[in-house]
Motif scaffolding. Structure first.
Motif: not given
Length: 234
Positions: A109-117
């Motif tokens: 979830y942290w990497e998903a948030k980073r990839a999105y931003e």
């Protein structure tokens, strides 16, 4: 509607000359199956699918857009995709890989948030001038790619379309593996393809000539002159 569109062909006899050849054969398949694409949305799963999405939209009186997706990679292997995140923050995970590498959901979830931003938002601003994907509500959606290997990206596309309350969802691609087609048919309203080999190597293997779109070509497809792609979703 009959969604059994499977075709099994000898692997050496199924190669396309190029994307134009694949497009023409896909158009023939659409005509043969009497599929109505008018007023629908062609949704490209990658930059390299934009040629097909644009050509099909022009041919059948539809519009098109792109769904921005980014991979989430294993912490110790930069070539291993363990999940995907879409611009709508939908996520699909390869649970077997996540479990085998003992990766926590917090990491995913942290990497998903980073990839999105860091990645997806920058693509939205660069190619859509900051506008959201066009409204999919009550629309027939054709998820387009020039070939599908695992169905991972297409599955996330289906998930995102369902979240956005579309009417019907179809996968539209020149070639995909037979077992992948069967899996996707359980998720959407139909899978339309030219070839479904039982033995699938890679998308590139089935094209004699396959090029990547340049940044200039991508901007041409998704730029300011392509007004239908710049409508915000409400």
């Amino acid at each position: 509607m009959n969604t059994d569109f499977s075709h099994i062909t000898d692997i050496e006899g199924m190669r396309f000359i190029n994307e134009e050849d694949a497009l023409n054969k896909l158009i023939n398949e659409i005509h043969t199956r009497h599929i109505d694409l008018k007023d629908s949305i062609m949704l490209a799963l990658s930059f390299n699918a934009l040629y097909l999405a644009n050509a099909l939209a022009q041919k059948f009186g539809a519009t098109y857009d792109i769904l921005f997706l980014e991979p989430i990679l294993a912490p110790l292997n930069s070539k291993c995709e363990i999940a995907l995140v879409s611009e709508s923050m939908d996520i699909v995970m390869n649970e077997s890989l996540i479990d085998s590498f003992d990766i926590t959901l917090d990491y995913v979830y942290w990497e998903a948030k980073r990839a999105y931003e860091e990645d997806i938002l920058s693509q939205i601003y660069q190619y859509r001038k900051g506008n959201a994907i066009k409204s999919l509500k009550n629309k027939n959606i054709f998820i387009v790619d020039r070939g599908i290997e695992t169905g991972f990206r297409a599955g996330l596309g289906v998930q995102t379309c369902l979240k956005k309350e579309c009417q019907d969802i179809y996968i539209l691609t020149p070639i995909l593996a037979q077992n992948v087609a069967q899996g996707l048919e359980s998720l959407c309203d139909g899978v339309i393809s030219v070839y479904r080999p039982e033995c699938f190597v890679s998308v590139e293997h089935h094209y004699k000539e396959l090029k990547r779109l340049s940044n200039e070509e991508i901007e041409k497809y998704l730029g300011a002159n392509n007004a239908p792609n710049l409508k915000k979703e409400h």
